[in-house]
Design a protein around this motif. Structure first.
Motif, PDB file in Angstrom:
ATOM      1  N   GLU A   1       0.838  -1.200   0.000  1.00 27.05           N
ATOM      2  CA  GLU A   1       0.000   0.000   0.000  1.00 27.05           C
ATOM      3  C   GLU A   1       0.876   1.254   0.000  1.00 27.05           C
ATOM      4  OE1 GLU A   1      -2.875   0.148   3.095  1.00 27.05           O
ATOM      5  OE2 GLU A   1      -3.759  -1.800   2.590  1.00 27.05           O
ATOM      6  N   VAL A   2       0.367   2.312  -0.643  1.00 34.26           N
ATOM      7  CA  VAL A   2       1.088   3.580  -0.667  1.00 34.26           C
ATOM      8  C   VAL A   2       1.047   4.212   0.720  1.00 34.26           C
ATOM      9  CG1 VAL A   2       1.147   5.908  -1.634  1.00 34.26           C
ATOM     10  CG2 VAL A   2       0.646   3.951  -3.113  1.00 34.26           C
ATOM     11  N   ASP A   3       2.198   4.651   1.183  1.00 31.73           N
ATOM     12  CA  ASP A   3       2.346   5.327   2.468  1.00 31.73           C
ATOM     13  C   ASP A   3       2.364   6.835   2.194  1.00 31.73           C
ATOM     14  OD1 ASP A   3       3.468   6.623   4.741  1.00 31.73           O
ATOM     15  OD2 ASP A   3       4.490   4.782   5.351  1.00 31.73           O
ATOM     16  N   LYS A   4       1.381   7.543   2.710  1.00 32.75           N
ATOM     17  CA  LYS A   4       1.270   8.981   2.439  1.00 32.75           C
ATOM     18  C   LYS A   4       2.526   9.738   2.858  1.00 32.75           C
ATOM     19  CE  LYS A   4      -3.773   9.187   2.747  1.00 32.75           C
ATOM     20  NZ  LYS A   4      -4.929   9.765   3.474  1.00 32.75           N
ATOM     21  N   ARG A   5       3.148   9.283   3.916  1.00 32.35           N
ATOM     22  CA  ARG A   5       4.368   9.940   4.407  1.00 32.35           C
ATOM     23  C   ARG A   5       5.483   9.833   3.371  1.00 32.35           C
ATOM     24  NH1 ARG A   5       8.566   7.512   7.458  1.00 32.35           N
ATOM     25  NH2 ARG A   5       7.322   5.608   7.303  1.00 32.35           N
ATOM     26  N   LEU A   6       5.612   8.658   2.746  1.00 35.61           N
ATOM     27  CA  LEU A   6       6.636   8.467   1.717  1.00 35.61           C
ATOM     28  C   LEU A   6       6.229   9.124   0.406  1.00 35.61           C
ATOM     29  CD1 LEU A   6       7.620   4.738   2.351  1.00 35.61           C
ATOM     30  CD2 LEU A   6       8.705   6.800   3.246  1.00 35.61           C
ATOM     31  N   ALA A   7       4.936   9.092   0.093  1.00 37.98           N
ATOM     32  CA  ALA A   7       4.465   9.707  -1.147  1.00 37.98           C
ATOM     33  C   ALA A   7       4.776  11.198  -1.185  1.00 37.98           C
ATOM     34  CB  ALA A   7       2.962   9.471  -1.301  1.00 37.98           C
ATOM     35  N   ALA A   8       4.746  11.831  -0.007  1.00 37.41           N
ATOM     36  CA  ALA A   8       5.040  13.265   0.056  1.00 37.41           C
ATOM     37  C   ALA A   8       6.493  13.565  -0.309  1.00 37.41           C
ATOM     38  CB  ALA A   8       4.726  13.794   1.449  1.00 37.41           C
ATOM     39  N   LEU A   9       7.352  12.542  -0.231  1.00 35.14           N
ATOM     40  CA  LEU A   9       8.770  12.727  -0.539  1.00 35.14           C
ATOM     41  C   LEU A   9       9.135  12.254  -1.945  1.00 35.14           C
ATOM     42  CD1 LEU A   9      10.194  11.383   2.859  1.00 35.14           C
ATOM     43  CD2 LEU A   9      10.000  13.788   2.157  1.00 35.14           C
ATOM     44  N   ALA A  10       8.160  11.720  -2.665  1.00 43.87           N
ATOM     45  CA  ALA A  10       8.435  11.080  -3.951  1.00 43.87           C
ATOM     46  C   ALA A  10       8.146  12.015  -5.114  1.00 43.87           C
ATOM     47  CB  ALA A  10       7.627   9.796  -4.071  1.00 43.87           C
ATOM     48  N   GLY A  11       8.766  13.170  -5.117  1.00 42.54           N
ATOM     49  CA  GLY A  11       8.598  14.116  -6.213  1.00 42.54           C
ATOM     50  C   GLY A  11       9.383  13.706  -7.446  1.00 42.54           C
ATOM     51  N   PRO A  12       9.346  14.523  -8.487  1.00 44.62           N
ATOM     52  CA  PRO A  12      10.037  14.196  -9.741  1.00 44.62           C
ATOM     53  C   PRO A  12      11.542  13.963  -9.570  1.00 44.62           C
ATOM     54  CG  PRO A  12       8.500  16.006 -10.072  1.00 44.62           C
ATOM     55  CD  PRO A  12       8.543  15.761  -8.602  1.00 44.62           C
ATOM     56  N   ARG A  13      12.190  14.761  -8.731  1.00 43.34           N
ATOM     57  CA  ARG A  13      13.640  14.573  -8.556  1.00 43.34           C
ATOM     58  C   ARG A  13      13.942  13.256  -7.857  1.00 43.34           C
ATOM     59  NH1 ARG A  13      16.520  20.363  -7.060  1.00 43.34           N
ATOM     60  NH2 ARG A  13      15.944  21.426  -9.017  1.00 43.34           N
ATOM     61  N   ALA A  14      13.175  12.947  -6.829  1.00 41.52           N
ATOM     62  CA  ALA A  14      13.378  11.668  -6.135  1.00 41.52           C
ATOM     63  C   ALA A  14      13.128  10.508  -7.079  1.00 41.52           C
ATOM     64  CB  ALA A  14      12.452  11.574  -4.922  1.00 41.52           C
ATOM     65  N   THR A  15      12.110  10.634  -7.934  1.00 40.96           N
ATOM     66  CA  THR A  15      11.810   9.577  -8.896  1.00 40.96           C
ATOM     67  C   THR A  15      12.942   9.413  -9.902  1.00 40.96           C
ATOM     68  OG1 THR A  15       9.429   9.978  -8.675  1.00 40.96           O
ATOM     69  CG2 THR A  15      10.159   8.800 -10.638  1.00 40.96           C
ATOM     70  N   ALA A  16      13.486  10.530 -10.396  1.00 36.80           N
ATOM     71  CA  ALA A  16      14.606  10.461 -11.335  1.00 36.80           C
ATOM     72  C   ALA A  16      15.832   9.833 -10.669  1.00 36.80           C
ATOM     73  CB  ALA A  16      14.936  11.856 -11.857  1.00 36.80           C
ATOM     74  N   GLN A  17      16.081  10.182  -9.426  1.00 35.35           N
ATOM     75  CA  GLN A  17      17.216   9.624  -8.702  1.00 35.35           C
ATOM     76  C   GLN A  17      17.010   8.140  -8.418  1.00 35.35           C
ATOM     77  OE1 GLN A  17      17.378  12.348  -5.372  1.00 35.35           O
ATOM     78  NE2 GLN A  17      18.005  14.059  -6.685  1.00 35.35           N
TER      79      GLN A  17
END
Length: 202
Positions: free
Chosen positions: A49-65
Protein backbone atom coordinates in the motif's frame (compact mmCIF):
# COMPACT_ATOMS: atom_id res chain seq x y z
CA UNK A 1 20.81 -14.46 -0.52
CA UNK A 2 21.09 -17.56 -2.65
CA UNK A 3 18.01 -19.76 -2.50
CA UNK A 4 19.77 -22.52 -4.36
CA UNK A 5 23.22 -23.10 -5.82
CA UNK A 6 23.89 -25.97 -8.22
CA UNK A 7 27.30 -27.03 -9.50
CA UNK A 8 28.56 -29.54 -12.00
CA UNK A 9 31.79 -30.26 -13.80
CA UNK A 10 32.74 -26.73 -14.86
CA UNK A 11 29.32 -25.10 -14.52
CA UNK A 12 27.49 -23.18 -11.81
CA UNK A 13 23.92 -21.92 -11.52
CA UNK A 14 22.76 -19.78 -8.59
CA UNK A 15 19.16 -18.77 -7.88
CA UNK A 16 18.52 -16.01 -5.37
CA UNK A 17 17.46 -12.45 -4.72
CA UNK A 18 19.28 -9.14 -4.56
CA UNK A 19 18.20 -7.41 -1.39
CA UNK A 20 18.89 -3.87 -2.58
CA UNK A 21 16.69 -4.46 -5.64
CA UNK A 22 13.86 -5.76 -3.46
CA UNK A 23 14.14 -2.79 -1.12
CA UNK A 24 14.26 -0.33 -4.02
CA UNK A 25 11.08 -1.83 -5.46
CA UNK A 26 9.39 -1.61 -2.07
CA UNK A 27 10.30 2.07 -1.83
CA UNK A 28 8.98 2.65 -5.35
CA UNK A 29 5.63 1.02 -4.60
CA UNK A 30 5.22 2.34 -1.05
CA UNK A 31 5.85 5.91 -2.22
CA UNK A 32 3.59 5.62 -5.26
CA UNK A 33 6.39 6.40 -7.72
CA UNK A 34 5.81 5.74 -11.42
CA UNK A 35 9.31 5.76 -12.92
CA UNK A 36 9.71 5.30 -16.66
CA UNK A 37 11.61 2.03 -16.90
CA UNK A 38 12.66 -0.05 -19.87
CA UNK A 39 11.96 -2.84 -19.29
CA UNK A 40 8.96 -2.07 -17.13
CA UNK A 41 9.02 -3.86 -13.79
CA UNK A 42 5.60 -4.85 -12.36
CA UNK A 43 4.52 -3.99 -8.81
CA UNK A 44 5.48 -6.16 -5.89
CA UNK A 45 3.53 -9.32 -5.12
CA UNK A 46 2.10 -9.31 -2.50
CA UNK A 47 1.25 -5.67 -3.21
CA UNK A 48 2.33 -2.81 -0.98
CA UNK A 49 0.00 0.00 0.00
CA UNK A 50 1.09 3.58 -0.67
CA UNK A 51 2.35 5.33 2.47
CA UNK A 52 1.27 8.98 2.44
CA UNK A 53 4.37 9.94 4.41
CA UNK A 54 6.64 8.47 1.72
CA UNK A 55 4.46 9.71 -1.15
CA UNK A 56 5.04 13.26 0.06
CA UNK A 57 8.77 12.73 -0.54
CA UNK A 58 8.44 11.08 -3.95
CA UNK A 59 8.60 14.12 -6.21
CA UNK A 60 10.04 14.20 -9.74
CA UNK A 61 13.64 14.57 -8.56
CA UNK A 62 13.38 11.67 -6.13
CA UNK A 63 11.81 9.58 -8.90
CA UNK A 64 14.61 10.46 -11.33
CA UNK A 65 17.22 9.62 -8.70
CA UNK A 66 15.47 6.33 -7.93
CA UNK A 67 15.57 5.50 -11.64
CA UNK A 68 19.32 6.13 -11.70
CA UNK A 69 19.79 3.84 -8.71
CA UNK A 70 17.66 1.13 -10.28
CA UNK A 71 19.53 1.27 -13.57
CA UNK A 72 22.83 0.95 -11.73
CA UNK A 73 21.56 -2.20 -10.04
CA UNK A 74 19.82 -3.57 -13.13
CA UNK A 75 22.77 -3.04 -15.47
CA UNK A 76 25.26 -4.49 -13.00
CA UNK A 77 27.18 -1.26 -12.43
CA UNK A 78 26.34 -1.49 -8.73
CA UNK A 79 27.21 -4.77 -7.07
CA UNK A 80 24.53 -5.79 -4.57
CA UNK A 81 26.96 -6.28 -1.69
CA UNK A 82 28.37 -2.76 -2.17
CA UNK A 83 24.98 -1.16 -2.70
CA UNK A 84 23.56 -2.84 0.40
CA UNK A 85 26.54 -1.74 2.50
CA UNK A 86 26.22 1.92 1.47
CA UNK A 87 22.46 2.21 0.81
CA UNK A 88 21.33 2.44 4.43
CA UNK A 89 22.29 3.73 7.84
CA UNK A 90 24.25 5.18 9.36
CA UNK A 91 25.43 7.34 6.48
CA UNK A 92 23.39 6.39 3.39
CA UNK A 93 26.63 7.09 1.49
CA UNK A 94 25.35 5.70 -1.80
CA UNK A 95 22.74 8.47 -1.91
CA UNK A 96 24.92 11.49 -1.07
CA UNK A 97 24.49 12.86 -4.60
CA UNK A 98 20.75 12.04 -4.59
CA UNK A 99 19.45 14.24 -1.75
CA UNK A 100 15.74 13.88 -2.52
CA UNK A 101 15.96 10.10 -2.76
CA UNK A 102 18.10 10.04 0.37
CA UNK A 103 15.28 11.65 2.36
CA UNK A 104 12.83 9.09 1.02
CA UNK A 105 15.12 6.15 1.79
CA UNK A 106 15.83 7.47 5.29
CA UNK A 107 12.08 7.66 5.95
CA UNK A 108 11.27 4.20 4.58
CA UNK A 109 14.43 2.19 5.10
CA UNK A 110 13.29 0.15 8.12
CA UNK A 111 10.01 -0.85 6.50
CA UNK A 112 11.77 -1.71 3.23
CA UNK A 113 14.32 -3.84 5.10
CA UNK A 114 11.55 -5.58 7.04
CA UNK A 115 9.58 -6.39 3.86
CA UNK A 116 12.72 -7.70 2.18
CA UNK A 117 13.55 -9.85 5.21
CA UNK A 118 10.02 -11.27 5.26
CA UNK A 119 10.33 -12.20 1.57
CA UNK A 120 13.63 -13.93 2.25
CA UNK A 121 12.13 -15.82 5.20
CA UNK A 122 9.24 -17.04 3.04
CA UNK A 123 11.67 -18.00 0.29
CA UNK A 124 13.90 -19.97 2.64
CA UNK A 125 10.84 -21.85 3.92
CA UNK A 126 9.72 -22.59 0.39
CA UNK A 127 6.60 -20.39 0.26
CA UNK A 128 8.03 -17.24 -1.32
CA UNK A 129 10.19 -18.83 -4.01
CA UNK A 130 10.02 -22.59 -3.55
CA UNK A 131 13.23 -24.56 -3.39
CA UNK A 132 11.55 -27.27 -5.48
CA UNK A 133 11.41 -24.88 -8.43
CA UNK A 134 14.92 -23.60 -7.81
CA UNK A 135 16.19 -27.18 -8.27
CA UNK A 136 15.05 -27.09 -11.90
CA UNK A 137 18.33 -25.68 -13.34
CA UNK A 138 20.36 -28.79 -12.51
CA UNK A 139 17.62 -31.03 -13.89
CA UNK A 140 17.60 -29.10 -17.16
CA UNK A 141 21.40 -29.33 -17.43
CA UNK A 142 21.20 -33.10 -16.93
CA UNK A 143 18.48 -33.33 -19.60
CA UNK A 144 20.58 -31.38 -22.09
CA UNK A 145 23.67 -33.45 -21.32
CA UNK A 146 21.64 -36.59 -22.00
CA UNK A 147 20.32 -35.20 -25.29
CA UNK A 148 23.78 -34.05 -26.41
CA UNK A 149 25.57 -37.18 -25.25
CA UNK A 150 28.29 -35.24 -23.44
CA UNK A 151 29.01 -33.23 -20.32
CA UNK A 152 28.05 -29.56 -20.20
CA UNK A 153 30.63 -26.98 -21.19
CA UNK A 154 31.90 -24.46 -18.66
CA UNK A 155 29.38 -21.72 -17.90
CA UNK A 156 27.93 -19.69 -15.05
CA UNK A 157 24.38 -18.39 -14.71
CA UNK A 158 22.98 -16.18 -11.94
CA UNK A 159 19.19 -16.06 -11.70
CA UNK A 160 17.78 -13.13 -9.73
CA UNK A 161 14.32 -13.55 -8.24
CA UNK A 162 12.17 -10.42 -8.07
CA UNK A 163 9.00 -10.66 -5.93
CA UNK A 164 6.82 -8.94 -8.52
CA UNK A 165 3.46 -9.65 -10.13
CA UNK A 166 3.05 -11.77 -13.25
CA UNK A 167 5.06 -14.59 -14.78
CA UNK A 168 7.90 -12.53 -16.20
CA UNK A 169 11.56 -12.87 -17.08
CA UNK A 170 14.26 -10.48 -18.27
CA UNK A 171 17.82 -11.04 -19.58
CA UNK A 172 20.37 -8.98 -17.67
CA UNK A 173 23.30 -7.06 -19.08
CA UNK A 174 25.80 -9.18 -17.15
CA UNK A 175 24.54 -12.33 -18.85
CA UNK A 176 22.31 -13.32 -15.95
CA UNK A 177 18.57 -13.69 -15.84
CA UNK A 178 15.87 -12.07 -13.71
CA UNK A 179 12.59 -13.87 -13.10
CA UNK A 180 9.49 -13.03 -11.14
CA UNK A 181 8.73 -15.13 -8.09
CA UNK A 182 5.50 -16.20 -9.75
CA UNK A 183 7.38 -17.61 -12.74
CA UNK A 184 9.74 -19.45 -10.41
CA UNK A 185 6.72 -21.00 -8.69
CA UNK A 186 5.40 -22.28 -12.04
CA UNK A 187 7.75 -25.23 -12.36
CA UNK A 188 6.81 -26.18 -15.93
CA UNK A 189 7.10 -22.61 -17.26
CA UNK A 190 10.38 -22.08 -15.38
CA UNK A 191 11.79 -25.34 -16.74
CA UNK A 192 10.81 -24.40 -20.30
CA UNK A 193 12.51 -21.02 -19.92
CA UNK A 194 15.66 -22.64 -18.54
CA UNK A 195 15.78 -25.07 -21.44
CA UNK A 196 15.73 -22.19 -23.93
CA UNK A 197 18.34 -20.21 -21.97
CA UNK A 198 20.71 -23.10 -21.28
CA UNK A 199 20.53 -24.97 -24.60
CA UNK A 200 23.00 -22.60 -26.36
CA UNK A 201 25.56 -22.66 -23.53
CA UNK A 202 25.48 -26.28 -22.39
Amino acid sequence: MRLRRERGAGWRIAVGDRQTMTMALWLRDASGMSPDLDPEIPPLDPPVEVDKRLAALAGPRATAQWTGLWLGLWEGRLEDWFALKTFGPPGFELLVRSPELKKLVEAGFLEAARWSADFRLMASRGSGAPTSASREPAAVVRQLESELGRQAREFELDITVLPVAGRMFWPLADGGLAVSGNLLRDASAFRALLYDVLAPVV
